[in-house]
Design a protein around this motif. Structure first.
Motif, PDB file in Angstrom:
ATOM      1  N   THR A 231      75.154  10.869  53.007  1.00 36.48           N
ATOM      2  CA  THR A 231      76.492  11.447  53.045  1.00 36.48           C
ATOM      3  C   THR A 231      76.871  11.823  54.462  1.00 36.48           C
ATOM      4  O   THR A 231      76.017  11.998  55.336  1.00 36.48           O
ATOM      5  N   VAL A 232      78.187  11.965  54.663  1.00 32.98           N
ATOM      6  CA  VAL A 232      78.728  12.637  55.840  1.00 32.98           C
ATOM      7  C   VAL A 232      79.434  13.897  55.318  1.00 32.98           C
ATOM      8  O   VAL A 232      80.327  13.799  54.474  1.00 32.98           O
ATOM      9  N   VAL A 233      79.002  15.038  55.790  1.00 32.14           N
ATOM     10  CA  VAL A 233      79.563  16.307  55.336  1.00 32.14           C
ATOM     11  C   VAL A 233      80.446  16.879  56.440  1.00 32.14           C
ATOM     12  O   VAL A 233      80.032  16.946  57.607  1.00 32.14           O
ATOM     13  N   ILE A 234      81.649  17.263  56.072  1.00 36.77           N
ATOM     14  CA  ILE A 234      82.602  17.836  57.021  1.00 36.77           C
ATOM     15  C   ILE A 234      82.631  19.353  56.825  1.00 36.77           C
ATOM     16  O   ILE A 234      82.888  19.843  55.717  1.00 36.77           O
ATOM     17  N   LEU A 235      82.370  20.091  57.897  1.00 36.23           N
ATOM     18  CA  LEU A 235      82.370  21.551  57.876  1.00 36.23           C
ATOM     19  C   LEU A 235      83.504  22.087  58.740  1.00 36.23           C
ATOM     20  O   LEU A 235      83.864  21.476  59.756  1.00 36.23           O
ATOM     21  N   ASN A 236      84.047  23.236  58.351  1.00 36.90           N
ATOM     22  CA  ASN A 236      84.998  23.937  59.208  1.00 36.90           C
ATOM     23  C   ASN A 236      84.248  24.511  60.400  1.00 36.90           C
ATOM     24  O   ASN A 236      83.290  25.281  60.231  1.00 36.90           O
ATOM     25  N   ALA A 237      84.670  24.144  61.604  1.00 34.29           N
ATOM     26  CA  ALA A 237      83.949  24.577  62.797  1.00 34.29           C
ATOM     27  C   ALA A 237      84.075  26.076  63.044  1.00 34.29           C
ATOM     28  O   ALA A 237      83.252  26.657  63.755  1.00 34.29           O
ATOM     29  N   ALA A 238      85.066  26.728  62.450  1.00 30.17           N
ATOM     30  CA  ALA A 238      85.281  28.157  62.692  1.00 30.17           C
ATOM     31  C   ALA A 238      84.214  29.027  62.047  1.00 30.17           C
ATOM     32  O   ALA A 238      83.887  30.097  62.560  1.00 30.17           O
ATOM     33  N   ASP A 239      83.655  28.554  60.903  1.00 27.86           N
ATOM     34  CA  ASP A 239      82.683  29.395  60.198  1.00 27.86           C
ATOM     35  C   ASP A 239      81.656  28.589  59.395  1.00 27.86           C
ATOM     36  O   ASP A 239      80.856  29.169  58.664  1.00 27.86           O
ATOM     37  N   LEU A 240      81.686  27.271  59.501  1.00 25.92           N
ATOM     38  CA  LEU A 240      80.754  26.362  58.823  1.00 25.92           C
ATOM     39  C   LEU A 240      80.929  26.304  57.305  1.00 25.92           C
ATOM     40  O   LEU A 240      80.031  25.835  56.602  1.00 25.92           O
ATOM     41  N   THR A 241      82.032  26.755  56.787  1.00 26.74           N
ATOM     42  CA  THR A 241      82.271  26.544  55.359  1.00 26.74           C
ATOM     43  C   THR A 241      82.519  25.055  55.115  1.00 26.74           C
ATOM     44  O   THR A 241      83.151  24.377  55.930  1.00 26.74           O
ATOM     45  N   PRO A 242      82.024  24.516  53.983  1.00 31.93           N
ATOM     46  CA  PRO A 242      82.172  23.073  53.740  1.00 31.93           C
ATOM     47  C   PRO A 242      83.602  22.707  53.381  1.00 31.93           C
ATOM     48  O   PRO A 242      84.283  23.431  52.650  1.00 31.93           O
ATOM     49  N   HIS A 243      84.043  21.567  53.910  1.00 35.97           N
ATOM     50  CA  HIS A 243      85.392  21.073  53.635  1.00 35.97           C
ATOM     51  C   HIS A 243      85.369  19.833  52.752  1.00 35.97           C
ATOM     52  O   HIS A 243      86.189  19.693  51.854  1.00 35.97           O
ATOM     53  N   ARG A 244      84.417  18.920  53.017  1.00 39.64           N
ATOM     54  CA  ARG A 244      84.381  17.682  52.251  1.00 39.64           C
ATOM     55  C   ARG A 244      83.001  17.037  52.356  1.00 39.64           C
ATOM     56  O   ARG A 244      82.341  17.130  53.396  1.00 39.64           O
ATOM     57  N   VAL A 245      82.591  16.393  51.273  1.00 38.62           N
ATOM     58  CA  VAL A 245      81.377  15.585  51.261  1.00 38.62           C
ATOM     59  C   VAL A 245      81.789  14.137  51.026  1.00 38.62           C
ATOM     60  O   VAL A 245      82.440  13.825  50.024  1.00 38.62           O
TER      61      VAL A 245
END
Length: 521
Positions: A231-245
């Protein structure tokens, strides 16, 4: 009588077999009793790393037995030699090296549940808590005891040293303004560290086995490339909360491991290298200016598009299909072309990202390590130089004709090559073999090796990295009782030695965020 003897003998053999099976260690029970508390009942890891074949690639089975019995240096793992026999340790090693019946999953729910916020980002200070230049800092991964040091690139003094996740990848990435450092461990943990206040901000586990991470050019996203699951996992750079897998899946449902993920800031996208599909993926992190049409198209007219599978939103993968597998990349400075090589020892390919197809083959034999290549101007031409993981050579390519300019014979295969726009020299280590203590210094004008440094005979010396102005170059003595060696990049004189615990990766903030031509991207 003979029949009775035969029956008795058979019963004895059966009894011995049952007794032998009973005497065999119950590996699953041993794991539950001794390992599950730290490594998880599912072997996916907890306070200790995951114990799956994909996560143990650098550890041999007999070495694992010794670790079980005698512990591991610079770790919290206890020694089990007093409570487990060698046979039991061998059974445990065989158990963790065996693939589970079903591959474990790690998706959005698992990633979100793992999220840890150490500090509220809104509470962080506006300015650094130190006097050093924040753009001339180095983050140094010390794998000997799983720590990271923050180094002042002017005084070469430590500003901080903090504990990292187990088996941290050496390639630390930074936010575009240089404030935050993002780190990934081999077992999927991504950490966000504030270089202004020198404290950990957030962590999340984005996979089970992670290859590397990349930070978007706008600083809003962190992409995580995983080998398990693919997978490629996309995280919010501001706090590392996950955005999309984003699952990496081919046309026939086949999955692929991710070799690496890179940011391509001029293209507002991430570029993904794959191990198991002959494709390159481009994933835009903003709405693309021009849609991508992977299927049949009847009408391209704006507002009247008639097409199948139109890709016109952020985080929709554009799949570029190729002739061969590519799992190592190098990009031109404008990110219009990528050079890729597979691990098959044959030639490489040049892929133009604008048209989305191969435009040239390049003669790269052996195992070129393009991810550690550099570019520079030579006789009015832009050239790329790459070390080789298998052959004792450095290849220099013309980036217009894609022809070999020259090949430099080295003392052995190398892993890293580095330079700086302000330096006349490039530095290339000899990472493998009996000459692993050697670092070649190459004149970028004559394309000749002009000096070979051997600062610590018999010890591995590697991974050059420059200060932001190119005046000094740092080398790593990659041993448990190692060091960083600071050299004057012009005179090649040693100016300082800083003790470190196996420093495996170090990156200067300014060089990384401005994508300096002499460092890896």
């Amino acid at each position: 009588m003979g029949v009775r003897l035969l029956v008795a003998a058979s019963a004895a053999v059966l009894a011995l077999a049952v007794a032998a099976r009973a005497a065999e260690p119950d590996a699953a029970r041993l794991y539950t009793e001794n390992c599950a508390a730290c490594h998880g009942g599912d072997r996916l890891g907890a306070i200790g790393p995951a114990l799956l074949p994909q996560n143990l690639g650098r550890l041999k089975r007999d070495e694992a037995v010794d670790v079980i019995l005698h512990s591991r240096p610079a770790s919290q793992m206890p020694a089990f030699g007093d409570s487990l026999s060698r046979a039991e340790a061998e059974a445990l090693a065989a158990y963790i090296f065996a693939a589970p019946e079903a591959l474990p999953d790690w998706g959005m729910a698992e990633t979100a549940a793992s999220h840890i916020q150490h500090v509220d980002p809104a509470a962080l200070p506006d300015a650094p808590v130190f006097d050093a230049d924040p753009l001339n800092l180095f983050s140094v991964v010390e794998s000997g005891d799983h720590h990271v040091s923050v180094l002042d690139g002017d005084t070469f003094e430590r500003l901080a040293r903090f504990e990292s996740r187990f088996a941290l990848h050496g390639g630390i990435k930074y936010s575009p303004d240089g404030r935050f450092a993002y780190m990934a461990s081999r077992d999927g943990w991504v950490s966000m560290y504030d270089l202004y206040s020198l404290q950990m901000v957030a962590e999340v586990r984005a996979g089970i086995n992670t290859r590397n991470i990349a930070v978007s050019g706008d600083g809003k996203w962190v992409a995580v490339g995983n080998t398990l699951p693919g997978t490629v996992v996309i995280l919010n750079a501001a706090d590392l909360t996950p955005h999309r897998v984003i699952p990496v899946v081919g046309d026939r449902g086949e999955t692929s491991r991710v070799s690496a993920v890179y940011a391509a800031p001029p293209r507002d996208s991430f570029i993904v290298a794959l191990k198991d599909l002959p494709e390159v993926w481009e994933i835009p992190y903003v709405k693309p200016k021009k849609p991508h049409y992977p299927g049949l198209v009847h009408n391209y007219e704006p507002g009247m598009v008639e097409a199948l599978g139109v890709k016109d939103q952020a985080f929709q993968a554009r799949r570029i299909k190729l002739d061969d597998y590519l799992d190592d990349f190098f990009f031109s400075q404008d990110y219009q072309n990528l050079m890729g090589a597979a691990r098959n020892g044959h030639n490489g390919q040049v892929v133009n990202l604008i048209v989305g197809r191969k435009i040239a083959d390049i003669p790269l034999s052996g195992m070129p390590h393009l991810g550690s290549g550099i570019t520079f101007d030579w006789q009015g031409r832009r050239v790329m130089a790459s070390p080789n993981l298998k052959e004792a050579k450095i290849t220099v390519l013309d980036m217009q004709t894609w022809e070999v300019v020259t090949e430099l014979e080295t003392l052995g295969p190398g892993f890293f090559m580095r330079s700086h726009a302000n330096s006349p020299h490039a530095f290339a280590d000899v990472f493998f073999g009996p000459n692993r203590d050697a670092v070649h210094v190459i004149d970028k004008e004559s394309l000749e090796i002009v000096e070979t440094l051997r600062p610590r005979p018999g010890r591995t010396v590697a991974h050059a990295e420059f200060t932001d102005d190119g005046k000094y170059v740092l080398l790593s003595v990659m041993e448990d009782d190692g060091a960083l060696l600071v050299y004057d990049a012009a005179t090649l004189e040693l100016v300082k030695e800083i003790p470190m615990r196996r420093p495996v990766g170090k990156y200067n903030v300014a060089n990384k965020i401005r994508y300096e031509e002499g460092t890896s991207h």
